[in-house]
Design a protein around this motif. Structure first.
Motif, PDB file in Angstrom:
ATOM      1  N   ALA A  25      -8.734  -1.174  -8.402  1.00 37.72           N
ATOM      2  CA  ALA A  25      -7.767  -1.794  -9.210  1.00 37.72           C
ATOM      3  C   ALA A  25      -7.240  -1.038 -10.165  1.00 37.72           C
ATOM      4  CB  ALA A  25      -8.362  -3.098  -9.861  1.00 37.72           C
ATOM      5  N   VAL A  26      -7.653   0.371 -10.211  1.00 35.28           N
ATOM      6  CA  VAL A  26      -7.193   1.146 -11.158  1.00 35.28           C
ATOM      7  C   VAL A  26      -6.809   2.691 -10.571  1.00 35.28           C
ATOM      8  CG1 VAL A  26      -8.341   0.172 -12.939  1.00 35.28           C
ATOM      9  CG2 VAL A  26      -9.421   1.964 -11.700  1.00 35.28           C
ATOM     10  N   ASN A  27      -5.978   3.500 -11.320  1.00 33.38           N
ATOM     11  CA  ASN A  27      -5.591   4.845 -10.849  1.00 33.38           C
ATOM     12  C   ASN A  27      -5.388   5.175  -9.528  1.00 33.38           C
ATOM     13  OD1 ASN A  27      -6.278   5.621 -13.477  1.00 33.38           O
ATOM     14  ND2 ASN A  27      -8.505   5.846 -13.080  1.00 33.38           N
ATOM     15  N   LEU A  28      -4.308   4.307  -9.009  1.00 36.39           N
ATOM     16  CA  LEU A  28      -3.739   4.363  -7.540  1.00 36.39           C
ATOM     17  C   LEU A  28      -2.561   5.099  -7.527  1.00 36.39           C
ATOM     18  CD1 LEU A  28      -4.738   0.775  -6.613  1.00 36.39           C
ATOM     19  CD2 LEU A  28      -5.662   2.905  -5.582  1.00 36.39           C
ATOM     20  N   PRO A  29      -2.018   5.644  -6.406  1.00 34.38           N
ATOM     21  CA  PRO A  29      -0.583   6.017  -6.569  1.00 34.38           C
ATOM     22  C   PRO A  29       0.200   5.274  -6.383  1.00 34.38           C
ATOM     23  CG  PRO A  29      -1.976   6.386  -4.318  1.00 34.38           C
ATOM     24  CD  PRO A  29      -2.799   5.688  -5.385  1.00 34.38           C
ATOM     25  N   GLU A  30       1.581   5.484  -7.014  1.00 37.96           N
ATOM     26  CA  GLU A  30       2.618   4.450  -6.873  1.00 37.96           C
ATOM     27  C   GLU A  30       2.932   3.901  -5.702  1.00 37.96           C
ATOM     28  OE1 GLU A  30       3.494   4.156 -10.374  1.00 37.96           O
ATOM     29  OE2 GLU A  30       5.390   3.636  -9.215  1.00 37.96           O
ATOM     30  N   GLU A  90      -0.493  -5.032  -2.928  1.00 39.73           N
ATOM     31  CA  GLU A  90       0.683  -5.175  -2.244  1.00 39.73           C
ATOM     32  C   GLU A  90       1.813  -4.528  -2.981  1.00 39.73           C
ATOM     33  OE1 GLU A  90       1.413  -9.456  -1.676  1.00 39.73           O
ATOM     34  OE2 GLU A  90       1.494  -8.966   0.420  1.00 39.73           O
ATOM     35  N   SER A  91       1.880  -4.466  -4.405  1.00 40.64           N
ATOM     36  CA  SER A  91       3.028  -4.068  -5.280  1.00 40.64           C
ATOM     37  C   SER A  91       3.048  -2.617  -5.039  1.00 40.64           C
ATOM     38  CB  SER A  91       2.767  -4.368  -6.750  1.00 40.64           C
ATOM     39  OG  SER A  91       1.540  -3.720  -7.175  1.00 40.64           O
ATOM     40  N   ASP A  94      -9.595  -7.180  20.440  1.00 37.02           N
ATOM     41  CA  ASP A  94      -9.831  -8.100  19.886  1.00 37.02           C
ATOM     42  C   ASP A  94     -10.450  -7.969  18.472  1.00 37.02           C
ATOM     43  OD1 ASP A  94     -11.726  -8.144  22.699  1.00 37.02           O
ATOM     44  OD2 ASP A  94     -12.501  -7.323  20.790  1.00 37.02           O
ATOM     45  N   ASP A  95     -10.282  -6.859  18.192  1.00 40.77           N
ATOM     46  CA  ASP A  95     -10.688  -6.280  16.860  1.00 40.77           C
ATOM     47  C   ASP A  95      -9.597  -5.837  15.667  1.00 40.77           C
ATOM     48  OD1 ASP A  95     -10.554  -4.048  18.092  1.00 40.77           O
ATOM     49  OD2 ASP A  95     -12.370  -3.249  17.801  1.00 40.77           O
ATOM     50  N   VAL A  96      -8.445  -5.480  16.059  1.00 37.83           N
ATOM     51  CA  VAL A  96      -7.739  -4.901  14.960  1.00 37.83           C
ATOM     52  C   VAL A  96      -6.218  -5.494  14.897  1.00 37.83           C
ATOM     53  CG1 VAL A  96      -6.293  -2.554  14.547  1.00 37.83           C
ATOM     54  CG2 VAL A  96      -8.435  -2.520  15.747  1.00 37.83           C
ATOM     55  N   GLU A  97      -6.023  -5.740  13.651  1.00 37.91           N
ATOM     56  CA  GLU A  97      -4.682  -6.405  13.427  1.00 37.91           C
ATOM     57  C   GLU A  97      -3.798  -5.126  12.796  1.00 37.91           C
ATOM     58  OE1 GLU A  97      -3.793  -9.475  13.979  1.00 37.91           O
ATOM     59  OE2 GLU A  97      -1.965  -9.913  12.840  1.00 37.91           O
ATOM     60  N   VAL A  98      -2.662  -4.923  13.201  1.00 40.75           N
ATOM     61  CA  VAL A  98      -1.829  -3.936  12.424  1.00 40.75           C
ATOM     62  C   VAL A  98      -0.624  -4.744  12.205  1.00 40.75           C
ATOM     63  CG1 VAL A  98      -0.556  -1.764  13.083  1.00 40.75           C
ATOM     64  CG2 VAL A  98      -2.595  -2.047  14.211  1.00 40.75           C
ATOM     65  N   SER A  99      -0.363  -4.282  10.844  1.00 44.83           N
ATOM     66  CA  SER A  99       0.793  -5.005  10.103  1.00 44.83           C
ATOM     67  C   SER A  99       1.835  -3.842   9.471  1.00 44.83           C
ATOM     68  CB  SER A  99       0.626  -5.997   8.957  1.00 44.83           C
ATOM     69  OG  SER A  99      -0.730  -6.778   9.407  1.00 44.83           O
ATOM     70  N   VAL A 100       3.141  -4.288   9.316  1.00 41.06           N
ATOM     71  CA  VAL A 100       4.038  -3.322   8.768  1.00 41.06           C
ATOM     72  C   VAL A 100       4.524  -4.043   7.625  1.00 41.06           C
ATOM     73  CG1 VAL A 100       5.776  -3.549  10.373  1.00 41.06           C
ATOM     74  CG2 VAL A 100       5.670  -1.559   8.918  1.00 41.06           C
ATOM     75  N   ARG A 101       4.787  -3.556   6.509  1.00 44.52           N
ATOM     76  CA  ARG A 101       5.379  -4.142   5.311  1.00 44.52           C
ATOM     77  C   ARG A 101       6.946  -3.880   5.751  1.00 44.52           C
ATOM     78  NH1 ARG A 101       4.868  -7.928   1.521  1.00 44.52           N
ATOM     79  NH2 ARG A 101       5.918  -7.532  -0.466  1.00 44.52           N
ATOM     80  N   LEU A 102       7.917  -5.118   5.717  1.00 46.09           N
ATOM     81  CA  LEU A 102       9.288  -4.774   6.116  1.00 46.09           C
ATOM     82  C   LEU A 102       9.979  -4.608   4.832  1.00 46.09           C
ATOM     83  CD1 LEU A 102       9.192  -7.821   8.780  1.00 46.09           C
ATOM     84  CD2 LEU A 102       9.190  -5.456   9.110  1.00 46.09           C
ATOM     85  N   GLY A 103       9.930  -5.093   3.793  1.00 41.77           N
ATOM     86  CA  GLY A 103      10.621  -5.167   2.784  1.00 41.77           C
ATOM     87  C   GLY A 103      10.314  -5.409   1.415  1.00 41.77           C
TER      88      GLY A 103
END
Ligand SMILES: C[S@@+](CC[C@H](N)C(=O)[O-])C[C@H]1O[C@@H](n2cnc3c(N)ncnc32)[C@H](O)[C@@H]1O
Length: 221
Positions: A147-152, A174-175, A212-221
């Motif tokens: 929750a703290v000190n993360l890269p932009e 997410e932000s 049956d074990d991995v979900e791969v997602s990409v942020r679109l916008g």
């Protein structure tokens, strides 16, 4: 042409062989001692994960060898330099991610683990793999440590801690996603809220299950 492949060279390759072998023979809590309904409840609970992973503190629970390779490949192909991981354990997925960062020319990997003995072991393994300089292992509950000190900006996120918290951790980070950020979630089928979120285009993701074990997602916008 010299090809950089930290994953397939020493010291990383023999280290991974040894650690996956140790992981496969490690013994820990015998789940047949408790009713299956208790295990299922704990896997889905947002409050009992400390108890569950306390029982599992001696278990390695690593990603599969294929998932490890997938993590390396996705980190390389996306040219990620900023990676966050939820759930370090003994550091097997972390080693794959760090190897890819090394071959990308550098970067920063923040990973989180609340079992102190696992934190110590993961740090030792990262040292042995020659990638400790790229990784910060944050000790404590990821709900606080991430929750703290993360890269932009986060280029790639790996979710492999308490399954019930996947949606909370996603919300926390997410932000910081950009279009193209990848999210790899292991055993996400335990968290339908998470899956519904990343599988809904209205939320800005495209997502697909592999094996049956991995979900791969990409942020679109
Ligand atoms: C499935 S294992 C991770 C395996 C690791 N990614 C690998 O491939 O070797 C899950 C780990 O997440 C840790 N964990 C679970 N919930 C956590 C939380 N809220 N904060 C920090 N660590 C957590 C557990 O202690 C456990 O070691």
């Amino acid at each position: 042409m010299t090809t950089k492949n930290t994953l397939s060279s020493a010291p990383m390759a023999p280290l991974l062989d040894r650690l996956f072998s140790e992981a496969s023979t490690a013994t820990g809590f015998d789940f047949s001692q408790i009713p299956e309904s208790d295990t299922t409840r704990m896997m889905h609970s947002k409050t009992e994960y400390l108890d569950l992973y306390g029982l599992l503190k001696d278990m390695w629970l690593p990603v599969s060898r294929d998932t490890g390779k997938l993590l390396y490949m996705l980190t390389r192909s996306s040219k990620a330099t900023s990676v966050v991981e939820f759930g370090t354990s003994f550091g097997l997925s972390t080693l794959h991610l760090a190897a890819a960062l090394r071959d990308n020319g550098g970067g920063r990997l923040i990973t989180s683990e609340f079992e102190p003995a696992k934190v110590a072991k993961a740090r030792e393994h990262l040292q042995e793999g020659g990638v400790a300089d790229l990784v910060e292992v944050r000790a404590g509950d990821a709900l606080q440590t991430l929750a703290v000190n993360l890269p932009e900006t986060i280029d790639l996120l790996v979710l492999d801690g308490a399954k019930a918290l996947y949606d909370d951790i996603l919300q926390l980070l997410e932000s910081r996603f950009r279009p193209g950020t990848l999210i790899v979630a292991d055993d996400a089928s335990y968290n339908q809220v998470y899956l519904d979120h990343v599988r809904s285009p209205a939320n800005g993701y495209l997502s697909v299950a592999f094996g049956d074990d991995v979900e791969v997602s990409v942020r679109l916008g």
